[in-house]
Scaffold this motif. Structure first.
Motif, short mmCIF file in Angstrom:
data_model
loop_
_atom_site.label_atom_id
_atom_site.label_comp_id
_atom_site.label_asym_id
_atom_site.label_seq_id
_atom_site.Cartn_x
_atom_site.Cartn_y
_atom_site.Cartn_z
N ALA A 11 0.84 -1.20 0.00
CA ALA A 11 0.00 0.00 0.00
C ALA A 11 0.87 1.25 0.00
CB ALA A 11 -0.91 -0.01 1.22
N VAL A 12 0.38 2.30 -0.63
CA VAL A 12 1.06 3.59 -0.60
C VAL A 12 0.62 4.33 0.66
CG1 VAL A 12 1.44 5.76 -1.79
CG2 VAL A 12 1.10 3.67 -3.12
N ASN A 13 1.55 4.54 1.58
CA ASN A 13 1.24 5.24 2.82
C ASN A 13 1.88 6.63 2.82
OD1 ASN A 13 3.95 4.73 3.31
ND2 ASN A 13 3.52 2.95 4.63
N ASP A 14 1.74 7.34 3.95
CA ASP A 14 2.29 8.69 4.03
C ASP A 14 3.81 8.71 3.97
OD1 ASP A 14 -0.19 9.82 4.09
OD2 ASP A 14 -0.22 10.19 6.25
N SER A 15 4.44 7.63 4.41
CA SER A 15 5.90 7.55 4.31
C SER A 15 6.32 7.57 2.85
CB SER A 15 6.42 6.29 5.01
OG SER A 15 7.82 6.19 4.86
N TRP A 16 5.62 6.82 2.01
CA TRP A 16 5.91 6.81 0.57
C TRP A 16 5.60 8.19 -0.04
CZ3 TRP A 16 8.81 4.07 -2.38
CH2 TRP A 16 9.06 2.71 -2.10
N ARG A 17 4.52 8.81 0.40
CA ARG A 17 4.16 10.12 -0.16
C ARG A 17 5.23 11.17 0.17
NH1 ARG A 17 -0.95 8.08 1.83
NH2 ARG A 17 -2.20 7.42 0.03
N GLY A 18 5.75 11.10 1.41
CA GLY A 18 6.85 12.00 1.77
C GLY A 18 8.08 11.75 0.93
N TRP A 19 8.37 10.47 0.66
CA TRP A 19 9.53 10.10 -0.17
C TRP A 19 9.36 10.63 -1.59
CZ3 TRP A 19 9.81 7.01 -4.57
CH2 TRP A 19 11.09 6.63 -4.98
N ILE A 20 8.15 10.51 -2.13
CA ILE A 20 7.88 11.03 -3.48
C ILE A 20 8.13 12.53 -3.53
CG2 ILE A 20 6.08 11.44 -5.21
CD1 ILE A 20 4.76 8.81 -4.21
N ALA A 21 7.56 13.26 -2.57
CA ALA A 21 7.70 14.72 -2.57
C ALA A 21 9.16 15.14 -2.45
CB ALA A 21 6.88 15.30 -1.41
N GLU A 22 9.88 14.51 -1.53
CA GLU A 22 11.29 14.87 -1.33
C GLU A 22 12.10 14.65 -2.60
OE1 GLU A 22 15.09 13.77 1.60
OE2 GLU A 22 13.14 12.81 1.90
N ASN A 23 11.90 13.52 -3.24
CA ASN A 23 12.69 13.20 -4.42
C ASN A 23 12.28 14.01 -5.64
OD1 ASN A 23 14.73 10.77 -4.04
ND2 ASN A 23 12.96 10.40 -2.69
N ILE A 25 11.32 17.15 -5.42
CA ILE A 25 11.94 18.44 -5.14
C ILE A 25 13.44 18.38 -5.44
CG2 ILE A 25 12.62 20.00 -3.27
CD1 ILE A 25 9.80 20.43 -4.27
N LEU A 26 14.06 17.22 -5.20
CA LEU A 26 15.49 17.06 -5.44
C LEU A 26 15.82 16.77 -6.90
CD1 LEU A 26 16.53 15.04 -2.26
CD2 LEU A 26 16.92 17.47 -2.73
N GLY A 27 14.80 16.76 -7.76
CA GLY A 27 15.05 16.60 -9.19
C GLY A 27 14.82 15.20 -9.73
N GLY A 28 14.25 14.32 -8.95
CA GLY A 28 13.99 12.97 -9.42
C GLY A 28 12.96 12.94 -10.55
N GLN A 29 13.17 12.03 -11.53
CA GLN A 29 12.24 11.92 -12.66
C GLN A 29 11.01 11.11 -12.26
OE1 GLN A 29 12.65 13.57 -15.64
NE2 GLN A 29 14.27 14.51 -14.40
N TYR A 59 0.63 22.06 -2.60
CA TYR A 59 1.62 22.03 -1.52
C TYR A 59 3.03 21.81 -2.09
CZ TYR A 59 -2.42 21.40 1.58
OH TYR A 59 -3.60 21.56 2.25
N LEU A 60 3.13 20.89 -3.05
CA LEU A 60 4.44 20.63 -3.64
C LEU A 60 4.94 21.84 -4.40
CD1 LEU A 60 6.51 18.28 -3.91
CD2 LEU A 60 5.59 17.92 -6.19
N ARG A 61 4.04 22.55 -5.08
CA ARG A 61 4.48 23.75 -5.80
C ARG A 61 4.98 24.81 -4.83
NH1 ARG A 61 -0.11 22.47 -9.02
NH2 ARG A 61 -1.39 24.05 -7.96
N GLY A 62 4.33 24.92 -3.65
CA GLY A 62 4.80 25.86 -2.65
C GLY A 62 6.18 25.48 -2.12
N VAL A 63 6.37 24.19 -1.86
CA VAL A 63 7.68 23.74 -1.39
C VAL A 63 8.74 23.95 -2.48
CG1 VAL A 63 9.00 21.71 -0.66
CG2 VAL A 63 6.71 22.09 0.23
N ALA A 64 8.36 23.77 -3.74
CA ALA A 64 9.31 23.97 -4.84
C ALA A 64 9.79 25.42 -4.89
CB ALA A 64 8.66 23.57 -6.17
N ARG A 65 8.89 26.37 -4.62
CA ARG A 65 9.30 27.78 -4.60
C ARG A 65 10.30 28.02 -3.47
NH1 ARG A 65 3.75 28.57 -5.90
NH2 ARG A 65 3.24 29.03 -3.71
N LEU A 66 10.04 27.43 -2.31
CA LEU A 66 10.98 27.56 -1.19
C LEU A 66 12.31 26.91 -1.54
CD1 LEU A 66 11.69 28.28 1.72
CD2 LEU A 66 10.64 26.12 2.44
N HIS A 67 12.26 25.75 -2.19
CA HIS A 67 13.50 25.05 -2.58
C HIS A 67 14.32 25.92 -3.54
CE1 HIS A 67 15.84 22.32 -5.23
NE2 HIS A 67 16.13 21.75 -4.08
#
Length: 338
Positions: A11-23, A25-29, A59-67
């Motif tokens: 199952a996709v849980n919040d831990s996976w969702r955090g991993w997706i967002a972090e990567n 933001i770090l430029g992962g394809q 939310y991700l777009r907001g974090v991207a601006r901060l990044h």
């Protein structure tokens, strides 16, 4: 294998969702991230849907601006880091540095310096022997950090390492200890020790070219082998070396993005042997080094990372009461865990 024996998809849980967002933001394809999730047992449709949902999230777009803002800040800091590689690796020494020169050449420019000659004839250098300390203050109760060797985070957990004992017993312990980092009297013990040891401060010169009248200090006393790991302070500091030698390694504030600093003002990088496999960002970071001898004063500018190792039994007095603005802690915000 029949349908009853099939392994259910992960199952996709919040831990996976955090991993997706972090990567992301770090430029992962996106396709690569989805493929990793599939390899971990997540259904392909679910993996692709979660990545697409993240990409569409405001939310991700907001974090991207901060990044992006942080990336620009890191670029500016990186300019100074590269220029620092052109400077000498050692900390300069200046004999009897006048107050105005100290202010304009070092304090104002946030640069370290070792000041010599200001402790010549200082009473503390002659008087502060084992016998003198035990005779004068041996009955006073003092607080010391103990059990440091059993805790890799002894500085972060300093409140749990406090122990009280007669000062004379501690002096005897240091005298016979050899080389150890297991116990150390530090600034973390000052709340209890200030009154007990206040009389010693009269043996120090006023250093009024740099410090406010009546300045007090923090008393550091321990055996050879004591370690203060890489950290930065929230004020400018003087390290006034009275007894023994200390090896100090320094890293400029502009290299903070490479110090793996996730908690408050501490770094997990070991200053004794910087492990570039574990901490690859440290490659190429200029590290200045000095051995602070008795009678010398090291100016540690605010924000500079420093690692300190006692080469002998040492007594150091640190102080922050400069004539000039030194309140850099009021607006300091420690990192938060989410």
């Amino acid at each position: 294998m029949n349908r009853q024996d099939a392994v259910p998809p992960t199952a996709v849980n919040d831990s996976w969702r955090g991993w997706i967002a972090e990567n992301l933001i770090l430029g992962g394809q996106p396709a690569h991230l989805a493929a990793i999730m599939v390899q971990s047992g997540i259904a392909e449709a679910d993996a692709r849907a979660e990545v697409e949902a993240a990409l569409a999230s405001p939310y991700l777009r907001g974090v991207a601006r901060l990044h992006n803002r942080l990336a620009k800040r890191d670029w500016v800091l990186g300019i100074q880091s590269r220029l620092n590689q052109l400077a000498p690796a050692e900390v300069p020494r200046r004999d009897r540095l006048p107050g105005d020169a100290f202010l304009h050449e070092f304090y104002q420019r946030n640069q370290p310096v070792i000041i010599t000659g200001m402790l010549d004839g200082c009473a503390a250098r002659d008087k502060w022997t084992f016998d003198y300390l035990a005779a004068q203050l041996g009955e006073r109760e003092v607080e010391v950090q103990f059990g440091r060797n059993a805790d890799p985070d002894y500085e972060i957990n300093s409140t749990s390492h406090r122990r009280r004992m007669p000062f004379g017993d501690y002096v005897a312990l240091v005298r016979d200890a050899g080389v150890t980092n297991d116990f150390y009297m530090t600034a973390n013990n000052d709340g209890h020790n200030r009154d007990a040891l206040q009389g010693l401060m009269a043996d120090l010169p006023p250093l009024d070219a740099y410090l406010q009248p009546g300045s007090t200090g923090f008393f550091w006393f321990g055996p050879a082998g004591t370690i203060t790991p890489f950290h930065h302070d929230l004020t400018n500091n003087f390290m006034i070396q009275i007894v023994g030698r200390k090896r100090v390694r320094l890293v400029a504030p502009c290299d903070t993005p490479k110090m793996y600093n996730q908690r408050h003002c501490f770094s997990p990088v070991d200053g004794r042997n910087i492990d570039l496999e574990r901490f690859p960002l440290m490659a190429g970071v200029p590290v200045r080094e000095c051995v602070l001898a008795p009678g010398e004063i090291l100016f540690l500018p605010v924000g500079w990372w420093h690692f300190v190792e006692a080469l002998d039994v040492t007594i150091t007095v640190s102080t922050t009461h400069f004539h000039w603005d030194n309140d850099f802690y009021s607006q300091y915000q420690a990192s938060q865990d989410f």
